[in-house]
Design an enzyme around this catalytic site. Structure first.
Site, mmCIF file in Angstrom:
data_model
loop_
_atom_site.group_PDB
_atom_site.id
_atom_site.type_symbol
_atom_site.label_atom_id
_atom_site.label_comp_id
_atom_site.label_asym_id
_atom_site.label_seq_id
_atom_site.Cartn_x
_atom_site.Cartn_y
_atom_site.Cartn_z
ATOM 1 N N ARG A 91 0.836 -1.189 0.000
ATOM 2 C CA ARG A 91 0.000 0.000 0.000
ATOM 3 C C ARG A 91 0.878 1.249 0.000
ATOM 4 N NH1 ARG A 91 -1.913 0.708 4.352
ATOM 5 N NH2 ARG A 91 -1.325 -1.142 5.511
ATOM 6 N N TYR A 234 -1.380 -3.535 -6.964
ATOM 7 C CA TYR A 234 -1.252 -4.245 -5.684
ATOM 8 C C TYR A 234 -2.601 -4.297 -4.953
ATOM 9 C CZ TYR A 234 -0.317 -5.209 -0.837
ATOM 10 O OH TYR A 234 -0.386 -5.751 0.413
ATOM 11 N N HIS A 263 -10.729 -2.411 11.173
ATOM 12 C CA HIS A 263 -9.629 -3.265 10.693
ATOM 13 C C HIS A 263 -9.459 -4.429 11.673
ATOM 14 C CE1 HIS A 263 -5.122 -3.362 9.302
ATOM 15 N NE2 HIS A 263 -5.860 -4.186 8.598
ATOM 16 N N SER A 285 -1.560 -3.877 10.033
ATOM 17 C CA SER A 285 -1.237 -4.786 8.933
ATOM 18 C C SER A 285 0.036 -5.574 9.247
ATOM 19 C CB SER A 285 -1.029 -3.985 7.657
ATOM 20 O OG SER A 285 -2.168 -3.204 7.402
ATOM 21 N N CYS A 287 0.479 -7.848 11.571
ATOM 22 C CA CYS A 287 0.724 -8.009 13.001
ATOM 23 C C CYS A 287 -0.079 -9.157 13.602
ATOM 24 C CB CYS A 287 0.435 -6.708 13.738
ATOM 25 S SG CYS A 287 1.629 -5.427 13.337
ATOM 26 N N ASP A 310 -9.616 -9.661 8.435
ATOM 27 C CA ASP A 310 -9.073 -8.323 8.176
ATOM 28 C C ASP A 310 -10.053 -7.187 8.476
ATOM 29 O OD1 ASP A 310 -6.807 -6.788 7.238
ATOM 30 O OD2 ASP A 310 -7.914 -6.369 5.402
ATOM 31 N N ARG A 402 1.851 -12.175 -0.892
ATOM 32 C CA ARG A 402 0.483 -12.429 -0.439
ATOM 33 C C ARG A 402 -0.136 -13.633 -1.130
ATOM 34 N NH1 ARG A 402 -1.878 -8.888 3.668
ATOM 35 N NH2 ARG A 402 -0.211 -7.420 4.024
#
Ligand code: GDP
Ligand code: PGA
Ligand code: MN
Ligand code: MN
Length: 619
Positions: A91, A234, A263, A285, A287, A310, A402
């Protein structure tokens, strides 16, 4: 309801010369698609239905262009590897914009833009940006189609990679399109990789495997609920149902309509007495959300089922209970660190029908990444397609590599994923990557202290976004990159939820990442996190007490089940140590961070900060 077809520039009013028609589409969608086509000038417009045939056609096409490599059908059936441009791997927070008429509505933590000026800029970059390409129209629902918490959107994109990924990550296709009627609110989302194949004077150029543009815009108009994304393929920048809609736009919807877009992962926990608990947890993100969502408990008799990994949308129901859904239909997870010893559930889920991005390719046409197996292959092609051996000295997979996979393939998936009513949230957890200070687990004594706990999250930066990995930064509610409006207003919105709820969820803080002086993790993490979850559930069930500390309630000695665990008593003590000097310094720093919000910072947060400070002084 907002009518996206009637919003002003950058979309021109005159329709494209292409025939843009769809028998089943609402006229508002057709009109908007025409205007996007007039601006971006694609060669063709294709309406996506989400079918298997469409998926096969697009993946075959992408294999021909080199965007995808088909993996060995015997080892990883139905699966593909995509290698992105080396500059398009995460990102881009510096190019993520929130437009609002008043600057203070975006707040000091967002990149604010004046809407008219941003629209003009976007009109410039999107003009002709799809020349020589096909424009795909991707209708989607976030949440089960037609559900009371669900929302609809339409993404147009010139990226077939985005199309097939949206098919996995959302309820995409004909059903979502059919749900859009004359009075339906839907979010229009425009995406272009910004690599036209024909220039303004008609000269063509060849396509590349991963088209993108050095100039990027991830632009949001929360006031009119619109998204424009330019220059990146992405996932976090290009799958617009995810971060752009389900977090940035939806958080603004939630503020206006009395709900929360967060989130957060979402799980159903069942204890040995068959009592069920639903937990939502916000970590920044990379974690640990996906891992906790798929946790396989080491404690006997416990099960954890996955609802989301997420994003959670949470709304008070008629009885004042907080009900949550996962608006997504798939997982876009971090590959490195995912292995049979850490996350066997994910490993099982990834055995077929996966799109991998930026992992390494083995000599027999399968994938590999750091942490997947203990044994390291002798030869690979790395994430950029270069020869790699263990002596190369660089990671074989990009640290933010990913996987994209349907939630239906997850062995621990809960049936509640498809329940449009959602589940009642019993507890909310906040966490981050903290090598010091933050205890393994603590409970906020009340809702206000819980909101303070969320607001005070800071975490070491990861590879999920551009920036320096390892650097500690504030990430309130793990929403710093995702709040679509002023973070101080967001804190106030959370505080205000208490009055909308008959019984607000309990709030906990967790930290799997505390380290000893020698740098090693003090806590084994992963499946062993079930011990912390068990204590949290025991608290929810009223089965155990807790010990107050200045920063929250922690387990009484013996209440955290560590039977059979190979953690020295000294490490356990360190995991819960509250050092008054270090914490006072942390609060001083937090206070100066809060200062940027000025008079908008809710007083309840200042009061709690002063309370904690006073308790530290007394400790
Ligand atoms: P998400 O991006 O928040 O969903 O995070 P993930 O669950 O994908 O995890 C990100 C990284 O943190 C991966 O490399 C994981 O292996 C690692 N991780 C996740 N949970 C733990 C844990 O409990 N302990 C440790 N040490 N690492 C973890
Ligand atoms: P993550 O999702 O939270 O699983 O890393 C992607 C992101 O936040 O960018
Ligand atoms: Mn995320
Ligand atoms: Mn994840």
């Amino acid at each position: 309801a907002l009518r996206p077809a009637h919003v002003p520039a950058p979309l021109p009013q005159q329709p494209s010369r292409l025939r843009v028609q769809h028998a089943a589409a609402d006229p508002s969608v057709v009109a908007w698609v025409r205007r996007v086509a007039a601006l971006t000038e694609p060669d063709a417009v294709v309406w996506c239905d989400g079918s298997q045939e469409e998926f096969e056609r697009l993946t075959t096409q992408m294999v021909q262009v080199g965007t995808l490599v088909r993996l060995n059908e015997d080892l990883r059936p139905g699966s593909f590897l995509a290698r992105s441009a080396p500059t398009d791997v995460a990102r881009v927070e510096s190019r993520t914009f929130i437009a609002s008429h008043r600057r203070e509505d975006a707040g000091p933590t967002n990149n604010w833009r004046e809407p008219t000026a941003l629209r003009e800029e976007l009109a410039g970059v999107f003009a002709g940006s799809m020349r020589g390409r096909t424009m795909y129209v991707v209708p989607f629902s976030m949440g089960p189609v037609g559900g009371p918490i669900s929302q609809l959107g339409v993404q147009v994109t010139d990226s077939p990679y985005a199309v097939v990924s949206m098919r996995t990550m959302t309820r995409m296709g004909a059903d979502a399109l059919a749900a859009i009627g004359p009075d339906t609110t839907w979010v229009p989302a425009v995406h272009s990789v910004g690599y036209p194949l024909v220039d303004a004077v008609g000269r063509s150029r060849a396509d590349v495997a991963w088209p993108c543009n050095d100039l990027k815009y991830i632009a949001h108009f929360p006031e009119t609920r619109e998204i424009f994304s330019f220059g990146s393929g992405y996932g976090g920048n290009a799958l617009l149902g995810k971060k752009c809609f389900a977090l940035r736009i939806a958080s603004a919807m939630g503020r206006d309509e009395g709900w929360l877009a967060e989130h957060m992962l979402l799980v159903k926990v069942t204890d040995p007495q068959q009592r069920q608990f639903h937990l939502a947890a916000a970590f920044p993100s990379a974690c640990g959300k996906t891992n906790l969502a798929m946790l396989r408990p080491t404690l006997p008799g416990w099960t954890v089922e996955t609802i989301g990994d997420d994003i959670a949308w949470m709304r008070p129901d008629a009885e004042g209970r907080l009900r949550a859904i996962n608006p997504e239909a798939g997982f876009f997870g971090v590959a490195p660190g995912t292995g049979w010893s850490t996350n066997p559930t994910a490993m099982q889920m990834l055995d077929r029908d996966v799109i991998f991005t930026n992992v390494a390719l083995t000599d027999d046409g399968d994938v590999w990444w750091e942490g997947m197996t203990e044994e390291v292959p002798e030869h690979l092609l790395d994430w950029q397609g270069r020869d790699w051996t263990p002596a190369s000295g660089t990671p074989a997979a990009h640290p933010n590599a990913r996987f994209t996979v349907s939630a239906a393939q997850c062995p621990s998936i809960a049936e509640e994923l498809d329940d449009p009513q959602g589940v009642v949230v019993d507890a909310v957890l906040f966490g981050g990557r903290r090598r010091t200070n933050v205890p393994l687990v603590s409970q906020a004594p009340d809702w206000k202290a819980g909101v303070f706990l969320g607001a005070s999250v800071s975490s070491e930066q990861t590879a999920a976004a551009e920036g320096t990995v390892g650097q500690l930064r504030h990430d309130p509610f793990a929403m710093l990159p995702f709040a679509g409006y002023d973070m101080a207003d967001y804190f106030a919105h959370w505080l205000g939820m208490e009055d909308r709820l008959s019984q607000p969820p309990a709030v906990f803080g967790v930290n799997w990442f505390r380290r000893g002086d020698d740098g090693r993790f003090l806590w084994p993490g992963f499946g062993e996190n079930s011990r912390v979850i068990a204590w949290i559930c025991a608290r929810l069930a009223g089965r155990v007490g807790a010990v107050p500390t200045p920063v929250g309630l922690v387990p009484a000695s013996g209440d955290l089940d560590v039977a059979g665990l190979d953690v020295p008593a000294q490490d356990l003590a360190e995991l819960f140590a509250v050092d008054p000097a270090a914490w006072t310094a942390e609060l001083d720093e937090l206070e100066s961070y809060f200062a940027q919000f000025g008079a908008k910072l809710p007083r309840d947060l200042t009061l709690r900060l002063e309370d904690v400070r006073a308790e530290l002084r007394a400790a």
